[in-house]
Scaffold this motif. Structure first.
Motif, mmCIF file in Angstrom:
data_model
loop_
_atom_site.group_PDB
_atom_site.id
_atom_site.type_symbol
_atom_site.label_atom_id
_atom_site.label_comp_id
_atom_site.label_asym_id
_atom_site.label_seq_id
_atom_site.Cartn_x
_atom_site.Cartn_y
_atom_site.Cartn_z
ATOM 1 N N ALA A 140 36.167 40.266 44.488
ATOM 2 C CA ALA A 140 34.712 40.142 44.632
ATOM 3 C C ALA A 140 34.224 38.883 43.933
ATOM 4 O O ALA A 140 34.842 38.387 42.976
ATOM 5 C CB ALA A 140 34.015 41.370 44.054
ATOM 6 N N LEU A 141 33.090 38.387 44.410
ATOM 7 C CA LEU A 141 32.429 37.220 43.825
ATOM 8 C C LEU A 141 30.988 37.584 43.530
ATOM 9 O O LEU A 141 30.262 38.049 44.421
ATOM 10 C CB LEU A 141 32.489 36.037 44.799
ATOM 11 N N VAL A 142 30.552 37.393 42.296
ATOM 12 C CA VAL A 142 29.187 37.685 41.877
ATOM 13 C C VAL A 142 28.473 36.375 41.583
ATOM 14 O O VAL A 142 29.007 35.518 40.866
ATOM 15 C CB VAL A 142 29.171 38.605 40.635
ATOM 16 N N ARG A 143 27.287 36.235 42.154
ATOM 17 C CA ARG A 143 26.432 35.069 41.892
ATOM 18 C C ARG A 143 25.078 35.547 41.397
ATOM 19 O O ARG A 143 24.456 36.402 42.042
ATOM 20 C CB ARG A 143 26.221 34.238 43.160
ATOM 21 N N ASP A 144 24.642 35.017 40.270
ATOM 22 C CA ASP A 144 23.316 35.355 39.741
ATOM 23 C C ASP A 144 23.111 36.867 39.663
ATOM 24 O O ASP A 144 22.038 37.391 39.987
ATOM 25 C CB ASP A 144 22.210 34.724 40.603
ATOM 26 N N GLY A 145 24.171 37.577 39.268
ATOM 27 C CA GLY A 145 24.077 39.018 39.098
ATOM 28 C C GLY A 145 24.136 39.811 40.386
ATOM 29 O O GLY A 145 23.999 41.041 40.351
ATOM 30 N N LYS A 146 24.358 39.151 41.532
ATOM 31 C CA LYS A 146 24.402 39.842 42.815
ATOM 32 C C LYS A 146 25.773 39.664 43.460
ATOM 33 O O LYS A 146 26.431 38.636 43.293
ATOM 34 C CB LYS A 146 23.305 39.309 43.751
ATOM 35 N N ILE A 151 50.842 31.802 59.571
ATOM 36 C CA ILE A 151 51.462 31.689 58.248
ATOM 37 C C ILE A 151 50.543 30.875 57.347
ATOM 38 O O ILE A 151 50.120 29.772 57.711
ATOM 39 C CB ILE A 151 52.832 31.009 58.337
ATOM 40 N N VAL A 152 50.235 31.433 56.197
ATOM 41 C CA VAL A 152 49.341 30.765 55.245
ATOM 42 C C VAL A 152 50.021 30.720 53.889
ATOM 43 O O VAL A 152 50.572 31.729 53.423
ATOM 44 C CB VAL A 152 47.992 31.504 55.124
ATOM 45 N N ALA A 153 49.983 29.562 53.246
ATOM 46 C CA ALA A 153 50.542 29.414 51.907
ATOM 47 C C ALA A 153 49.531 29.895 50.876
ATOM 48 O O ALA A 153 48.342 29.573 50.954
ATOM 49 C CB ALA A 153 50.913 27.957 51.646
ATOM 50 N N ALA A 154 49.986 30.656 49.910
ATOM 51 C CA ALA A 154 49.105 31.143 48.854
ATOM 52 C C ALA A 154 48.756 30.009 47.898
ATOM 53 O O ALA A 154 49.592 29.152 47.610
ATOM 54 C CB ALA A 154 49.781 32.272 48.083
ATOM 55 N N PRO A 155 47.531 29.972 47.397
ATOM 56 C CA PRO A 155 47.160 28.946 46.406
ATOM 57 C C PRO A 155 47.914 29.169 45.105
ATOM 58 O O PRO A 155 48.362 30.284 44.810
ATOM 59 C CB PRO A 155 45.653 29.160 46.228
ATOM 60 N N LEU A 156 48.069 28.102 44.316
ATOM 61 C CA LEU A 156 48.776 28.216 43.040
ATOM 62 C C LEU A 156 48.066 29.157 42.094
ATOM 63 O O LEU A 156 48.684 29.901 41.339
ATOM 64 C CB LEU A 156 48.936 26.831 42.408
ATOM 65 N N ARG A 157 46.742 29.114 42.101
ATOM 66 C CA ARG A 157 45.970 30.026 41.256
ATOM 67 C C ARG A 157 44.670 30.371 41.976
ATOM 68 O O ARG A 157 44.100 29.529 42.689
ATOM 69 C CB ARG A 157 45.694 29.421 39.878
ATOM 70 N N PRO A 158 44.188 31.606 41.833
ATOM 71 C CA PRO A 158 42.950 32.018 42.510
ATOM 72 C C PRO A 158 41.730 31.370 41.860
ATOM 73 O O PRO A 158 41.788 30.910 40.705
ATOM 74 C CB PRO A 158 42.936 33.534 42.302
ATOM 75 N N PRO A 159 40.614 31.318 42.585
ATOM 76 C CA PRO A 159 39.376 30.792 41.989
ATOM 77 C C PRO A 159 39.009 31.560 40.721
ATOM 78 O O PRO A 159 39.123 32.787 40.660
ATOM 79 C CB PRO A 159 38.333 31.008 43.098
ATOM 80 N N ALA A 160 38.558 30.842 39.708
ATOM 81 C CA ALA A 160 38.336 31.443 38.391
ATOM 82 C C ALA A 160 37.190 32.449 38.383
ATOM 83 O O ALA A 160 37.175 33.367 37.553
ATOM 84 C CB ALA A 160 38.071 30.344 37.369
ATOM 85 N N ASP A 161 36.214 32.303 39.279
ATOM 86 C CA ASP A 161 35.035 33.159 39.226
ATOM 87 C C ASP A 161 35.158 34.409 40.101
ATOM 88 O O ASP A 161 34.201 35.180 40.220
ATOM 89 C CB ASP A 161 33.779 32.387 39.622
ATOM 90 N N VAL A 162 36.308 34.634 40.692
ATOM 91 C CA VAL A 162 36.534 35.826 41.502
ATOM 92 C C VAL A 162 37.154 36.914 40.624
ATOM 93 O O VAL A 162 38.059 36.652 39.836
ATOM 94 C CB VAL A 162 37.446 35.509 42.699
ATOM 95 N N VAL A 163 36.659 38.153 40.784
ATOM 96 C CA VAL A 163 37.119 39.265 39.953
ATOM 97 C C VAL A 163 37.697 40.370 40.830
ATOM 98 O O VAL A 163 37.527 40.371 42.056
ATOM 99 C CB VAL A 163 35.960 39.834 39.088
ATOM 100 N N ALA A 164 38.379 41.322 40.202
ATOM 101 C CA ALA A 164 38.904 42.473 40.933
ATOM 102 C C ALA A 164 37.749 43.302 41.470
ATOM 103 O O ALA A 164 36.757 43.546 40.772
ATOM 104 C CB ALA A 164 39.773 43.321 40.013
ATOM 105 N N LEU A 165 37.874 43.740 42.713
ATOM 106 C CA LEU A 165 36.793 44.484 43.363
ATOM 107 C C LEU A 165 36.506 45.791 42.640
ATOM 108 O O LEU A 165 35.343 46.223 42.570
ATOM 109 C CB LEU A 165 37.155 44.754 44.828
ATOM 110 N N ASP A 166 37.525 46.427 42.080
ATOM 111 C CA ASP A 166 37.290 47.723 41.429
ATOM 112 C C ASP A 166 36.589 47.602 40.079
ATOM 113 O O ASP A 166 36.313 48.605 39.432
ATOM 114 C CB ASP A 166 38.589 48.520 41.300
#
Length: 280
Positions: free
Chosen positions: A180-186, A129-144
């Motif tokens: 998804a997470l993008v760093r330095d365009g990758k 059982i894992v509790a969901a965070p209050l808000r997701p990390p700001a730099d993560v985007v939808a994979l699609d």
């Protein structure tokens, strides 16, 4: 006893193999059948006696060099009758000259070796059982929102074959959520969470490092809410194990990842979560 008749499962019948897998405790996803059929509609088999299912198996041909075997189940009252070997042989024949992979029950490794499979490493299912965070990390985007070609190319670094049709279905199926997470365009990390018979599973989870993987996990958990979560981790990736343990997850069971031959070198250190024990 009547003879075993082996035939292909039609795409709309793949739920049979999935239901049997659920009964064996494998906890399949709610929408797995549609995604699996896309990978290789001819790769799913049923053995019938007097029109009743007696055994199932799949052997999905991803390309002309690699296939993955799963759903090898014989009905409990018919085990030891030789039906398993017959449907196994049909699946192996479907693969032809391809290298075949599987995630097998650890206790059956010796039997798989008799068919030419060799152990590569173990995969461990973690759950809890894992509790969901209050808000997701700001730099993560939808994979699609990431060009599919980038995701496909990244997946090719961690899986032995291109699996474009399956990957598209896996990402876009209703109920599946990708981040998804993008760093330095990758593309630094990406993953998918899906509802299962029990809780949710995260997989695949691919990342350059633990921090990137954790960011994706937090974003996926935020989309799913609190509940039971499962993550299938290669035992040879200590950072993946550390991530699972940091989430408070515990080992549930283990599989043996085996292959019948050599595959292209893979970056297993980037695999923090296996897509599916049934299809690799």
């Amino acid at each position: 006893m009547s003879d075993l008749q082996i035939r292909n499962l039609r795409p709309e019948e793949i739920f049979l193999a999935i239901d049997w897998a659920a009964a064996e405790g494998w906890n399949p996803g709610l929408s797995d059948a549609g995604c699996f059929a896309v990978a290789d509609a001819q790769g799913f088999f049923v053995g019938e006696i007097d029109g009743e299912p007696a055994a199932t198996i799949s052997c999905v041909n991803y390309d002309d060099r690699f296939a993955f075997l799963g759903f090898y189940i014989v009905r409990a009252d018919l085990r030891g009758s030789g039906h398993g070997l017959r449907i196994w042989d049909a699946a192996i024949a479907h693969a032809g000259s391809r290298v075949i992979g599987l995630d097998g029950v650890v206790a059956q490794q010796d039997n798989y070796r008799k068919s030419g499979f060799q152990l590569a490493y173990a995969n461990i299912r973690y759950g809890g059982i894992v509790a969901a965070p209050l808000r997701p990390p700001a730099d993560v985007v939808a994979l699609d929102t990431i060009p599919f070609a980038l995701v496909e190319a990244d997946d090719a670094t961690v899986f032995p074959a291109r699996r474009s049709a399956f990957l598209r279905a896996w990402i876009n199926t209703s109920g599946h959520v990708g981040r998804a997470l993008v760093r330095d365009g990758k593309l630094a990390a990406w993953g998918v969470i899906r509802p299962c018979r029990t809780g949710h599973k995260i997989g695949p989870l691919v990342a350059d490092d633990r921090a990137a993987a954790e960011a994706i996990v937090q974003a996926l958990l935020a989309s799913a809410g609190i509940g039971e979560v499962f993550l299938d981790v290669p035992a040879v990736n200590p950072e993946a194990i550390a991530l699972a343990e940091a989430l408070g997850l515990k080992p549930v069971f283990e599989t043996a990842r085996m292959y019948t031959g050599l595959i292209a070198p893979l970056r297993i250190e980037r695999v923090f979560g296996v897509t599916s024990f049934e299809l690799g």
